[in-house]
Scaffold this motif. Structure first.
Motif, mmCIF file in Angstrom:
data_model
loop_
_atom_site.group_PDB
_atom_site.id
_atom_site.type_symbol
_atom_site.label_atom_id
_atom_site.label_comp_id
_atom_site.label_asym_id
_atom_site.label_seq_id
_atom_site.Cartn_x
_atom_site.Cartn_y
_atom_site.Cartn_z
ATOM 1 N N MET A 1 -0.088 5.848 -7.368
ATOM 2 C CA MET A 1 -1.513 5.887 -7.687
ATOM 3 C C MET A 1 -2.252 6.274 -6.412
ATOM 4 O O MET A 1 -1.651 6.397 -5.357
ATOM 5 C CB MET A 1 -1.992 4.519 -8.186
ATOM 6 C CG MET A 1 -1.945 3.439 -7.123
ATOM 7 S SD MET A 1 -2.638 1.870 -7.663
ATOM 8 C CE MET A 1 -1.290 1.191 -8.582
ATOM 9 N N SER A 2 -3.569 6.444 -6.518
ATOM 10 C CA SER A 2 -4.336 6.736 -5.307
ATOM 11 C C SER A 2 -4.226 5.556 -4.335
ATOM 12 O O SER A 2 -4.330 4.397 -4.746
ATOM 13 C CB SER A 2 -5.797 6.973 -5.690
ATOM 14 O OG SER A 2 -6.579 6.934 -4.520
ATOM 15 N N TRP A 3 -4.059 5.852 -3.049
ATOM 16 C CA TRP A 3 -3.939 4.801 -2.034
ATOM 17 C C TRP A 3 -5.180 3.933 -1.965
ATOM 18 O O TRP A 3 -5.155 2.802 -1.513
ATOM 19 C CB TRP A 3 -3.664 5.429 -0.668
ATOM 20 C CG TRP A 3 -4.667 6.480 -0.280
ATOM 21 C CD1 TRP A 3 -4.582 7.817 -0.558
ATOM 22 C CD2 TRP A 3 -5.908 6.307 0.387
ATOM 23 N NE1 TRP A 3 -5.685 8.476 -0.095
ATOM 24 C CE2 TRP A 3 -6.523 7.582 0.501
ATOM 25 C CE3 TRP A 3 -6.571 5.206 0.924
ATOM 26 C CZ2 TRP A 3 -7.758 7.776 1.098
ATOM 27 C CZ3 TRP A 3 -7.805 5.394 1.531
ATOM 28 C CH2 TRP A 3 -8.389 6.664 1.610
ATOM 29 N N LEU A 4 -6.325 4.508 -2.441
ATOM 30 C CA LEU A 4 -7.594 3.801 -2.337
ATOM 31 C C LEU A 4 -7.665 2.605 -3.286
ATOM 32 O O LEU A 4 -8.320 1.599 -2.985
ATOM 33 C CB LEU A 4 -8.726 4.793 -2.644
ATOM 34 C CG LEU A 4 -10.130 4.454 -2.190
ATOM 35 C CD1 LEU A 4 -10.169 4.056 -0.727
ATOM 36 C CD2 LEU A 4 -11.037 5.641 -2.426
ATOM 37 N N TYR A 5 -7.007 2.714 -4.428
ATOM 38 C CA TYR A 5 -7.110 1.673 -5.451
ATOM 39 C C TYR A 5 -6.598 0.316 -4.960
ATOM 40 O O TYR A 5 -7.340 -0.678 -5.012
ATOM 41 C CB TYR A 5 -6.379 2.128 -6.724
ATOM 42 C CG TYR A 5 -6.393 1.120 -7.840
ATOM 43 C CD1 TYR A 5 -7.570 0.819 -8.515
ATOM 44 C CD2 TYR A 5 -5.226 0.472 -8.230
ATOM 45 C CE1 TYR A 5 -7.581 -0.117 -9.538
ATOM 46 C CE2 TYR A 5 -5.223 -0.454 -9.248
ATOM 47 C CZ TYR A 5 -6.406 -0.746 -9.904
ATOM 48 O OH TYR A 5 -6.406 -1.671 -10.912
ATOM 49 N N PRO A 6 -5.346 0.208 -4.458
ATOM 50 C CA PRO A 6 -4.895 -1.115 -3.995
ATOM 51 C C PRO A 6 -5.702 -1.654 -2.813
ATOM 52 O O PRO A 6 -5.931 -2.860 -2.722
ATOM 53 C CB PRO A 6 -3.426 -0.881 -3.595
ATOM 54 C CG PRO A 6 -3.262 0.581 -3.482
ATOM 55 C CD PRO A 6 -4.277 1.210 -4.372
ATOM 56 N N ASP B 1 0.078 7.805 1.946
ATOM 57 C CA ASP B 1 0.138 8.655 0.763
ATOM 58 C C ASP B 1 0.808 9.998 1.078
ATOM 59 O O ASP B 1 1.691 10.457 0.352
ATOM 60 C CB ASP B 1 -1.290 8.878 0.248
ATOM 61 C CG ASP B 1 -1.324 9.466 -1.157
ATOM 62 O OD1 ASP B 1 -0.244 9.767 -1.695
ATOM 63 O OD2 ASP B 1 -2.413 9.615 -1.715
ATOM 64 N N SER C 1 0.972 3.708 -3.125
ATOM 65 C CA SER C 1 0.346 5.011 -2.909
ATOM 66 C C SER C 1 1.193 6.151 -3.461
ATOM 67 O O SER C 1 0.709 7.268 -3.600
ATOM 68 C CB SER C 1 0.074 5.237 -1.419
ATOM 69 O OG SER C 1 1.279 5.432 -0.725
ATOM 70 N N ILE D 1 0.851 -1.205 0.000
ATOM 71 C CA ILE D 1 0.000 0.000 0.000
ATOM 72 C C ILE D 1 0.884 1.251 0.000
ATOM 73 O O ILE D 1 0.655 2.204 -0.730
ATOM 74 C CB ILE D 1 -0.943 0.015 1.222
ATOM 75 C CG1 ILE D 1 -1.971 -1.118 1.099
ATOM 76 C CG2 ILE D 1 -1.655 1.362 1.360
ATOM 77 C CD1 ILE D 1 -2.835 -1.292 2.335
#
Lengths: 209, 81
Positions: A102-107, A159, A99, A95
């Protein structure tokens, strides 16, 4: 999810007092990743604070009454504890690393939805009951919301902050569990739990200096 | 204090509090429910919450395009499962 599988297998094969302290040291992996691959540079005092938080977490998780029974042999569950530590370390460092690109939310979203899908397929194949236990519904909702909020906090911190400072604090959650046990369940704390709590609090203060 | 360490500490404390209470509730639940069934619901409901957060706060096109993504990044995400 593999971390969870190894954790449950470890608890079944060994003792909680062995598996949890080993698994709880997974933040060591995150600090190594943070320093080596994310160019993070904690200060000397923060390094001492990180060590205090990790050692305090491990000490607070140990039940020495069970530990003394099998002295001198490789205790059951040690292997699963190490595998859990590695899997959780890989997950949370993943993560942290992702992060940055990419956005931390995606993984987090992919891993959570994927874990649900794998467990659901496994349960359907094994014909297990998957109905929501409604009599525990309220506790389950709180359990999920708080766990997810913690994951969101971790992702946000990874992030915008430093993984090497964030992870030992986040991994010290045993502090909250022990305090809740004392005040809600009226449990009497063991001396090692008090020492562990003192080390964790000292560690967090040193990290924050 | 610089922003990054402050964010790390505040986010770490929030995560510690959330995980601590969640673990406490999880230990109560695991004594009376099947752990596999519990974890199916945990991951499914958690994914739903995360999807709602993503829908509210993120433009879907921005969710994975902070920087151009390589195939290895997608594979690494899949490995986290």
């Amino acid at each position: 999810m593999l971390g969870l599988v190894f954790f449950i297998k470890g608890l079944r094969a060994g003792r909680m007092s062995i598996v949890i302290p080993i698994a709880s040291t997974f933040s060591i992996i995150l600090i190594v990743i943070g320093v080596l691959f994310l160019a993070e540079a904690p200060t000397s005092i923060q390094y001492i604070g990180i060590a205090f938080a990790i050692i305090g977490t491990a000490i607070a998780s140990v039940d020495f009454r069970q530990f003394s029974i099998s002295r001198g042999v490789l205790l059951p569950g040690v292997g699963y504890g190490i595998l859990t530590m590695l899997m959780w370390g890989f997950f949370y460092s993943g993560i942290g690393v992702l992060s940055k690109s990419m956005s931390w939310l995606y993984p987090i979203l992919i891993s959570t939805a994927g874990s649900a899908a794998i467990l659901l397929i496994f349960s359907v194949i094994k014909r297990r009951d998957i109905a929501l236990p409604l009599h525990s519904g309220r506790i389950i909702i709180f359990w999920v919301v708080l766990g997810t909020a913690a994951l969101i906090s971790y992702g946000f911190g990874a992030d915008y902050g430093n993984v090497s400072l964030l992870s030992p604090i986040a991994a010290s959650s045993v502090l909250v569990s022990v305090i809740l046990g004392i005040f809600v369940l009226k449990e009497k704390p063991e001396p090692n739990q008090l020492i562990g709590i003192a080390l964790i609090i000292s560690g967090i203060i040193m990290i924050a200096i | 204090m610089e922003t990054a360490p402050l964010v790390s500490i505040l986010a770490g404390l929030a995560a510690m509090l959330g995980y601590g209470v969640s673990d406490f509730l999880g230990s109560i639940l695991s004594k009376r429910e099947d752990p596999i069934r519990l974890n199916i619901w945990y991951f499914a409901l958690s994914a739903a919450i995360l999807a709602v957060v993503a829908a509210i706060f993120y433009d879907p096109s921005q969710l994975i395009t902070k920087k151009p993504l390589s195939l290895s990044s997608h594979l690494y995400s899949a490995c986290l499962v």
